[in-house]
Write an enzyme that holds these catalytic residues in place. Sequence first.
Site, PDB file in Angstrom:
ATOM      1  CG  ASP A  82      -2.043   0.863   1.272  1.00 42.27           C
ATOM      2  OD1 ASP A  82      -2.459   1.286   0.181  1.00 42.27           O
ATOM      3  OD2 ASP A  82      -2.567   1.151   2.369  1.00 42.27           O
ATOM      4  CG  HIS A  83      -0.847   4.863   0.435  1.00 42.78           C
ATOM      5  ND1 HIS A  83      -1.222   5.873  -0.417  1.00 42.78           N
ATOM      6  CD2 HIS A  83      -1.986   4.412   1.013  1.00 42.78           C
ATOM      7  CE1 HIS A  83      -2.528   6.027  -0.365  1.00 42.78           C
ATOM      8  NE2 HIS A  83      -3.026   5.152   0.482  1.00 42.78           N
ATOM      9  CG  ASP A 104       0.651   7.742  -3.066  1.00 45.74           C
ATOM     10  OD1 ASP A 104       0.440   8.582  -3.971  1.00 45.74           O
ATOM     11  OD2 ASP A 104       0.212   7.861  -1.907  1.00 45.74           O
ATOM     12  N   GLY A 209      -9.605   4.811   1.989  1.00 44.52           N
ATOM     13  CA  GLY A 209     -10.340   5.391   3.116  1.00 44.52           C
ATOM     14  C   GLY A 209     -11.687   4.746   3.345  1.00 44.52           C
ATOM     15  N   GLY A 210     -11.721   3.405   3.288  1.00 46.33           N
ATOM     16  CA  GLY A 210     -13.000   2.690   3.387  1.00 46.33           C
ATOM     17  C   GLY A 210     -13.578   2.603   4.791  1.00 46.33           C
ATOM     18  CB  SER A 211     -12.176   3.084   8.214  1.00 42.03           C
ATOM     19  OG  SER A 211     -11.368   1.941   8.258  1.00 42.03           O
ATOM     20  CB  SER A 232      -6.268   0.676   7.281  1.00 36.35           C
ATOM     21  OG  SER A 232      -5.258   0.627   8.246  1.00 36.35           O
TER      22      SER A 232
HETATM   23  P1  13P Z   1      -8.911   3.640   6.307  1.00 42.43           P
HETATM   24  O1  13P Z   1      -7.847   3.630   7.359  1.00 42.43           O
HETATM   25  O2  13P Z   1      -9.713   4.883   6.327  1.00 42.43           O
HETATM   26  O3  13P Z   1      -9.734   2.400   6.324  1.00 42.43           O
HETATM   27  O4  13P Z   1      -8.155   3.677   4.875  1.00 42.43           O
HETATM   28  C1  13P Z   1      -7.447   2.564   4.437  1.00 42.43           C
HETATM   29  C2  13P Z   1      -6.739   2.842   3.163  1.00 42.43           C
HETATM   30  O5  13P Z   1      -7.242   3.483   2.277  1.00 42.43           O
HETATM   31  C3  13P Z   1      -5.403   2.251   2.997  1.00 42.43           C
HETATM   32  O6  13P Z   1      -4.774   2.694   1.848  1.00 42.43           O
END
Ligand code: 13P
EC number: 4.1.2.13
Length: 289
Positions: A82-83, A104, A209-211, A232
């Site tokens: 990730d990133h 990224d 940013g699915g949280s 996450s």
């Molecule tokens: P959250 O922490 O908001 O779930 O985002 C996770 C994310 O997008 C990881 O790249």
Amino acid sequence: MGLQSTTPMLKKAKANKHGIVAFNVHSFDSIFWVLEAAAELKSPVILQTTVGTVKSLGAKNIAEVAKAAAEHYQVPTGLHLDHCTDFEVIKDAIRAGYTSVMMDASMHPFAENVARTKEVVALASSLGVNVEAELGKVGGVEDDIVVDEADAQKAIPEECRQFVEETDVPTLAPAIGTAHGIYKGKPEIDFERIAKIAEMVDVPLVLHGGSAVPEEDVRRCVALGMAKVNVSTELKNAYSEAIRDHFANEPDSLDPRAYLQKAKEAAKEMAKSKIRMVGSENTVVPAFV
Ligand code: 13P
């Protein structure tokens, strides 16, 4: 069934109009309970780690454990970095066995984002490894990447089209109003923008940013073509809060199995709720559960 490239996994999910959750994992045991949750729900899943987690656990160790877990649970599993902003770390992850990487370069001007992404696509595509890139800037905090609310920028649909055409990137994360972490209010997701982007590019899109995004909003994003949904913070919080509650009630407890089991159960339930949310439940037939 070892680790799979996430390109075909996400293409298939998009074609079948469901999403796949990519869970950020922070420890070896979390690899197992995320896969246990996926296997119990007969769902494909993506494990992902930040660069910080790679530094703390080691890319090779993570890939070996993920591979063993995927073989044990027998559900389609991808392993994604990730990133990442550093091509050397990306190369190490691919060498270690990651099946997907994110370059990224969203903090750079468009042309430089194109150039950096192209370099990674050239290497990864020859090895069957998926690549993800970001356009616009997703706000919030993810490890040591911090984007203030004021600096967050939504992706421009025409740039998305040009970017995919020039880089041949197989998955794209356009910033569309979500942020990393827990929101102060309700996230303002720009559904119209997602629809425009999805019309202009053919590749599966990624929701960062699915949280704490309301379920109906995530479902709408998935229906519009966002096939990978990153989660996450909520998973991490469920795990940590269970441990905190355990010690609040039993401050003298010294058996790690007692609190780790509670943490696992809480996080597993959270993982299952996210898998159900993207509609990937019962889409595969695992050999063993
Ligand atoms: P959250 O922490 O908001 O779930 O985002 C996770 C994310 O997008 C990881 O790249």
